[in-house]
Design an enzyme around this catalytic site. Structure first.
Site, short mmCIF file in Angstrom:
data_model
loop_
_atom_site.label_atom_id
_atom_site.label_comp_id
_atom_site.label_asym_id
_atom_site.label_seq_id
_atom_site.Cartn_x
_atom_site.Cartn_y
_atom_site.Cartn_z
N GLU A 150 1.48 3.60 2.99
CA GLU A 150 2.33 3.38 4.36
C GLU A 150 3.49 3.43 4.49
O GLU A 150 4.39 2.25 4.36
CB GLU A 150 1.38 1.88 4.40
CG GLU A 150 0.00 1.86 4.43
CD GLU A 150 -0.69 0.37 4.49
OE1 GLU A 150 -0.07 -0.70 4.32
OE2 GLU A 150 -1.91 0.57 4.27
N HIS A 173 2.49 -3.61 6.65
CA HIS A 173 1.69 -2.67 6.53
C HIS A 173 1.52 -1.65 7.57
O HIS A 173 2.18 -1.89 8.74
CB HIS A 173 0.18 -3.32 6.41
CG HIS A 173 0.14 -4.09 4.99
ND1 HIS A 173 -0.76 -3.49 3.98
CD2 HIS A 173 0.57 -5.40 4.47
CE1 HIS A 173 -0.93 -4.44 2.79
NE2 HIS A 173 0.08 -5.52 3.31
N HIS A 178 0.79 -1.18 -0.23
CA HIS A 178 0.04 0.17 0.13
C HIS A 178 0.85 1.07 -0.08
O HIS A 178 1.70 1.63 0.91
CB HIS A 178 -0.90 0.01 1.20
CG HIS A 178 -2.07 -1.16 1.30
ND1 HIS A 178 -2.61 -1.51 2.00
CD2 HIS A 178 -2.58 -1.29 0.09
CE1 HIS A 178 -3.57 -2.56 1.64
NE2 HIS A 178 -3.56 -2.48 0.55
N GLU A 233 0.72 -5.04 11.07
CA GLU A 233 0.33 -3.59 10.85
C GLU A 233 1.19 -2.84 11.87
O GLU A 233 0.95 -2.92 12.92
CB GLU A 233 -1.12 -3.45 11.09
CG GLU A 233 -1.98 -4.20 10.14
CD GLU A 233 -2.43 -3.51 8.76
OE1 GLU A 233 -1.70 -2.34 8.75
OE2 GLU A 233 -3.08 -4.10 8.27
N ARG A 240 -3.24 4.84 -2.10
CA ARG A 240 -3.25 3.23 -1.60
C ARG A 240 -2.98 2.45 -2.45
O ARG A 240 -1.97 1.49 -2.35
CB ARG A 240 -4.49 3.11 -0.92
CG ARG A 240 -4.66 1.54 -0.53
CD ARG A 240 -5.98 1.45 0.18
NE ARG A 240 -6.61 0.04 0.48
CZ ARG A 240 -6.27 -0.76 1.76
NH1 ARG A 240 -5.64 -0.04 2.36
NH2 ARG A 240 -6.55 -1.72 1.59
O1 0X9 Z 1 -6.79 -4.22 4.48
C1 0X9 Z 1 -5.80 -4.45 4.17
O2 0X9 Z 1 -5.10 -4.88 3.13
C2 0X9 Z 1 -4.78 -4.56 5.47
N1 0X9 Z 1 -4.94 -3.33 6.22
S1 0X9 Z 1 -4.47 -2.02 5.84
O3 0X9 Z 1 -4.85 -0.94 6.82
N2 0X9 Z 1 -2.96 -1.81 5.86
O4 0X9 Z 1 -4.90 -1.81 4.33
C3 0X9 Z 1 -4.97 -5.93 6.29
C4 0X9 Z 1 -4.77 -7.12 5.49
C5 0X9 Z 1 -4.98 -8.40 6.34
N3 0X9 Z 1 -5.10 -9.80 5.55
C6 0X9 Z 1 -6.13 -9.90 4.78
N4 0X9 Z 1 -7.08 -9.66 4.81
N5 0X9 Z 1 -5.89 -11.17 4.00
ZN ZN Z 2 -1.67 -1.70 3.82
#
Ligand code: 0X9
Ligand code: ZN
Length: 467
Positions: A235, A355, A232, A430, A287
């Protein structure tokens, strides 16, 4: 009333999960989660952002519609007057207020947990949002008064950086452009040729290289650990942390224990180079990648991986922040990762994707509220990693399966690493913070954040050694 409504929502969710949530090969035995670790179901509604398919090629959080060319040089999106608020939520009604404000384009959502949601309030909507929240008795704190000011102050100017750079321009006192990061990877390969090799695993939509550094003592039969960052764009703490980890491993190689210097590391700090550059030059809050899809730009690379692609939490709307792409691995960036990981003869044992933000150690599954058969191993190692972080810096990281702990989101890299490739220890970490600065984390936090991430990586490497 709200309690029972929430209960019904949870029960309803479990019914849906039971009908639609069985995993197919190769891990047939996914286990349904019947207890809810937190209350992520209440933030789901607002997290699953689905803006109307309007014509836009950029993030609409910015002000470019209202500013002059002078205020936004070269089309740079400015966030002057946008505010970051932490809104405290304890009932379904309060969530509904936020959902309504989001649907009316007054706020966007940054992150959240069981008790609060971080919202970005648009400048023209500050008064309206304040009134709505007060009327609903929804408590909030203003974390950032002027987002543009926070953006301007986040990264110290070059000349303030320390001067201990030799042969490369990277430091961990400021966030650097892609050129410096890639220059650093090349430098490491040139300077430590017995240990490091650099490779371009593919190119982005706009033709930028996706570079990977392999660190290895060359012993055949080593187990392999993958680390990536920058999926992303906004980040920024992620690539900074990943390069810090590279630097630590290489510079301390001989004195490190076997679990660190007896594995092959494959480390790619910036998987979304176009998005990363765009977040530096044009829109700090970008993003996705920069692929065109009809009216809009960008696919969320963390919804584009091929395990349960297109499921919950991934949008079909190309204008949405969570657009999953036209098909699994439709994007050159994710296709490059797929090609490399599945095409390399490595004994993959861990996959770690960095992330931000929110301070979580997440493991599969992310696509639904189910866990794989070996979820106890993932939980145990995750907790050990969180404990290591706590002892290094005092920061607390929550551990759990991604969908249940954060929100369901299909097409993530961690699910693919585990579900398709079969890599045992697959984590999304995260990083900092908890919503004080969110994505706009000042560069002074790179060092402490990276130190705690390294502590987590050590724990995972130890678990790999024990397999
Ligand atoms: O939403 C996401 O892609 C991730 N959070 S973020 O705030 N960095 O965008 C979390 C991803 C967790 N893993 C999966 N959902 N597979
Ligand atoms: Zn992310």
């Amino acid at each position: 009333m709200s309690r029972s409504v929430l209960l019904v929502l949870v029960c309803l969710f479990f019914v849906v999960a039971k009908v639609g949530g069985r995993a197919s090969s190769p891990l047939e035995e996914d286990i349904l989660i019947f207890e809810n670790a937190g209350t992520p179901y209440i933030i789901e509604e607002i997290v699953a952002e689905e803006p109307a398919p309007i014509l836009k090629s950029t993030n609409t959080d910015g002000l470019n519609g209202n500013v002059t060319e002078e205020e936004a040089p070269q089309g740079r999106i400015l966030y002057k007057g946008s505010q970051l608020w932490k809104a405290y939520i304890d009932t379904a009604e309060k969530i509904a207020v936020l959902v309504r404000l989001r649907d009316q384009n007054d706020i966007t959502m940054w992150g959240g947990n069981t008790t609060s949601i971080d919202i970005l309030v648009k400048p023209a909507s500050v008064e309206k949002v304040r009134t709505s929240l007060n009327q609903a008795n929804l408590k909030y704190e203003v974390m950032i008064e002027d987002l543009q000011k926070a953006i301007d102050e986040e990264n110290p100017p070059e000349e303030q950086e320390s001067d201990d750079r030799r042969g490369h321009r990277l430091t961990w006192q400021s966030y650097h452009r892609l050129e410096d990061i890639h220059g650093y990877l090349d430098y490491m390969a040139q300077t430590y040729p017995d240990l490091c090799s650099v490779r371009t695993i593919g190119n982005s939509v706009q033709g930028r290289p996706i570079k990977l550094l392999k660190i290895s003592n060359g012993h055949p039969g080593n187990k392999a650990i993958w680390i990536d960052g920058g999926i992303h764009a906004r980040e920024w703490i992620s690539p900074a942390t990943v390069t810090y980890i590279i630097n630590h491993i290489v510079l301390n190689y001989e004195s490190e224990p076997r679990y660190m210097n007896g594995v092959d590391w494959y480390i790619a700090p910036v998987l979304n180079p176009d998005g990363y550059e765009y977040s530096h030059t044009t829109d700090r809050l970008w993003r996705k990648n920069r692929g065109r899809s009809g009216y809009c730009t960008g696919t969320d690379l963390n919804r584009n991986f091929g395990y349960k692609w297109g499921g919950q939490g991934a949008s079909k709307n190309p204008c949405a922040e969570t657009y999953g792409g036209s098909r699994a691995f439709s994007e050159p960036e994710t296709a490059a990762i797929q090609r490399f990981i599945t095409g390399t003869r490595a004994q993959w044992k861990a996959y770690i994707s960095f992330h931000s933000y929110g301070q979580y150690i997440l493991y599969p599954w992310g696509y639904n509220r189910v866990v794989p058969p070996d979820h106890k191993d993932l939980e145990t190692v995750g907790r050990q990693a969180a404990a290591a972080i706590r002892s290094v810096s005092g920061s607390s990281y929550r551990v759990g399966p991604a969908a249940n702990t954060l929100y369901p989101a299909a097409g993530g890299s961690d699910d693919w690493a585990k579900g398709t490739v079969g890599i045992k220890y697959a984590y999304t970490i995260e990083l900092r913070d908890n919503g004080r600065y969110g994505f706009v984390l000042p560069a002074s936090y790179i060092d402490p954040s990276a130190k705690e991430a390294l502590a987590a990586v050590r724990v995972i490497a130890q678990a790999v050694e024990r397999i």
